[in-house]
Design an enzyme around this catalytic site. Structure first.
Site, PDB file in Angstrom:
ATOM      1  CG  ASN A   1     -11.768  -9.160  46.180  1.00  0.00           C
ATOM      2  OD1 ASN A   1     -12.818  -8.549  46.052  1.00  0.00           O
ATOM      3  ND2 ASN A   1     -10.633  -8.757  45.639  1.00  0.00           N
TER       4      ASN A   1
ATOM      5  CG  ASP B   1     -10.656  -5.653  38.462  1.00  0.00           C
ATOM      6  OD1 ASP B   1     -10.455  -5.039  37.403  1.00  0.00           O
ATOM      7  OD2 ASP B   1     -11.608  -5.398  39.226  1.00  0.00           O
TER       8      ASP B   1
ATOM      9  CG  MET C   1     -12.560  -2.112  33.882  1.00  0.00           C
ATOM     10  SD  MET C   1     -13.749  -3.474  33.884  1.00  0.00           S
ATOM     11  CE  MET C   1     -15.220  -2.628  33.311  1.00  0.00           C
ATOM     12  N   GLY C   2      -9.258  -1.478  36.721  1.00  0.00           N
ATOM     13  CA  GLY C   2      -8.242  -1.743  37.728  1.00  0.00           C
ATOM     14  C   GLY C   2      -8.310  -0.701  38.818  1.00  0.00           C
ATOM     15  NE  ARG C   3     -13.292   0.339  42.809  1.00  0.00           N
ATOM     16  CZ  ARG C   3     -14.001   1.468  42.824  1.00  0.00           C
ATOM     17  NH1 ARG C   3     -13.667   2.457  43.632  1.00  0.00           N
ATOM     18  NH2 ARG C   3     -15.048   1.613  42.025  1.00  0.00           N
TER      19      ARG C   3
ATOM     20  CD  GLU D   1     -11.593   1.169  36.891  1.00  0.00           C
ATOM     21  OE1 GLU D   1     -12.446   1.703  36.148  1.00  0.00           O
ATOM     22  OE2 GLU D   1     -11.810   0.128  37.534  1.00  0.00           O
TER      23      GLU D   1
ATOM     24  NE  ARG E   1     -18.300  -5.942  33.258  1.00  0.00           N
ATOM     25  CZ  ARG E   1     -18.697  -5.237  34.312  1.00  0.00           C
ATOM     26  NH1 ARG E   1     -17.796  -4.808  35.185  1.00  0.00           N
ATOM     27  NH2 ARG E   1     -19.976  -4.976  34.507  1.00  0.00           N
TER      28      ARG E   1
END
Length: 418
Positions: free
Chosen positions: A114, A144, A190-192, A247, A299
């Protein structure tokens, strides 16, 4: 009349299939030698464009491109760097367009998430304001899966396949062992701000008794008591409990459960949520506990690529070149789902200005009412994205990933002094 050159660059965290996109871009551009001059790549994303650190991809043979398409990582180098708004830093754009002009760049393809689509929008706007003939196209990529405007993001399917496989195999280990006090395993992915990767580990389970038993996502505020109640119930029934943690999970007040240091731009580096949850289980329930953080592994797993993901990564690269040559400035090559069963998809353009910097979270319909797992609708969405295999070539017992000589194009400008 000279043909314009095409500049391709990679941005953000790399994936297992971003080089498949790169290879597809180069192949598609070469197939249109009537419209494209040289195909250049910027080393380390937009930073390479500013530094005039460019690579002539003509050094890569057709055989090289076939091998490149099966290599994880970012062959041309990536970066995490945001251009300033054009009105806030004219010197930065003066330099960028000086490089474009010096190397006859008429097409700019930026492969990222993005934030990278915001870069595409900014460069497109700056080119229009300057009257510089440039077509800017975004090429989607992110593990993500939080990129708006596309049904899924190339890179996600393979990372999801790796995460689900990791949970499946860890679950077999858990089920094999015995303990008088109960056992818990926590996998941090992962994954803010979005729990797509965590949700994908649900594909490891064939029924409710198989791991993961709990999935914690940023979309749902962490409820400690509700979580511990499910863990306790699962251990009493099975003797163990497996948990997936994004995360970026947060408390009810919006604060992160665990964070690390900030970088120079104030971005918080995440990590440690899995350990925090594992220790919470041990301190409150007394169970034996383990945790794992795949980090870069999820990844970069070129040995476990999803065939669907690979095909989509190549398709968006080819479509991006087609859009560029058709003069479709300021669009991204987005994946569009046409059907679930059998799974069908195509690629369509979406305007980058409408999606830049937006984050797509897991929808509520994909999250179980208690917030601690996913629904069948989520599984229906996720399943086809991990399907199919792309066996890696091995040599000496390890994947045989090539290293390509990528010398730079001679510079024509003075060194960049930001």
């Amino acid at each position: 009349m000279n043909k314009a050159n095409l500049l391709y660059a990679q941005s953000g965290g790399v994936t297992a299939v971003i080089n498949a996109t790169a290879a597809s871009v180069i192949e598609a551009a070469r197939a249109r030698a009537d419209a494209v001059g040289r195909v250049l790549a910027a080393r380390h994303g937009i930073l390479g464009a500013l530094d005039e650190d460019l690579i002539d991809t003509a050094r890569l043979s057709a055989a090289d491109l076939r091998r490149l398409a099966g290599t994880p990582g970012g062959a041309f180098g990536s970066c995490r760097f945001d251009l300033d708004p054009p009105e806030a830093n004219r010197d930065q754009y003066d330099r960028l367009f000086a490089v474009f002009a010096a190397h006859d760049i008429g097409y700019f393809l930026y492969n990222g998430g993005n934030g990278s689509m915001d870069t595409v929008a900014k460069v497109s706007r700056a080119a229009a304001e300057r009257g510089y003939p440039l077509v800017c196209v975004g090429v989607p990529k992110t593990v993500d899966n939080d990129l708006e405007g596309t049904d899924c993001s190339p890179g996600f399917g393979s990372a999801a396949k790796y995460a689900a496989t990791s949970m499946l195999e860890a679950g077999l280990d858990l089920a094999a062992m015995t303990s008088r006090v109960g056992r818990a395993f926590v996998l941090e992915v992962m994954g803010r701000n979005a729990g797509w990767l965590a949700a994908a580990t649900a594909l490891a389970a064939r029924n409710d008794d198989e791991p993961p038993h709990v999935i914690l996502m940023p979309e749902v505020p962490f409820d400690e008591e509700a979580f511990l109640a499910v863990v306790r119930s699962t251990v009493s029934r099975l003797g163990y409990c497996a948990v997936t943690v994004s995360e970026g999970i947060r408390r009810a007040d919006g604060s992160l459960l665990m964070e690390q240091d900030e970088d120079a731009k104030g971005h918080v580096q995440l990590g440690g949520a899995g350990q925090c949850i594992a220790r919470l289980i041990h301190s409150r329930l007394g169970y034996k506990h383990h945790w794992a953080i795949p980090d870069y592994l999820q990844r970069a797993a070129g040995h476990l690529v999803s065939a669907t993901d690979h095909a989509q990564a190549r398709a968006v690269g080819q479509a991006a070149v087609e859009y560029a040559l058709a003069g479709r400035d300021g669009v991204m090559a987005a994946i569009r789902r046409l059907a679930d069963a059998p799974y069908r998809w195509d690629v369509a353009p979406v305007a980058v200005a409408a999606i830049a910097n937006l984050e797509r979270q897991v929808p509520r319909a994909f999250i179980r009412p208690d917030g601690l797992h996913v629904t069948d609708a989520a599984r229906t969405y996720l399943r086809p994205l991990i399907e199919g295999e792309m066996p890696a070539c091995f040599a000496g017992g390890l994947p045989d990933y090539p290293r390509f000589p990528l010398p730079g194009v001679p510079r024509k400008l003075a060194p960049y002094r930001p």
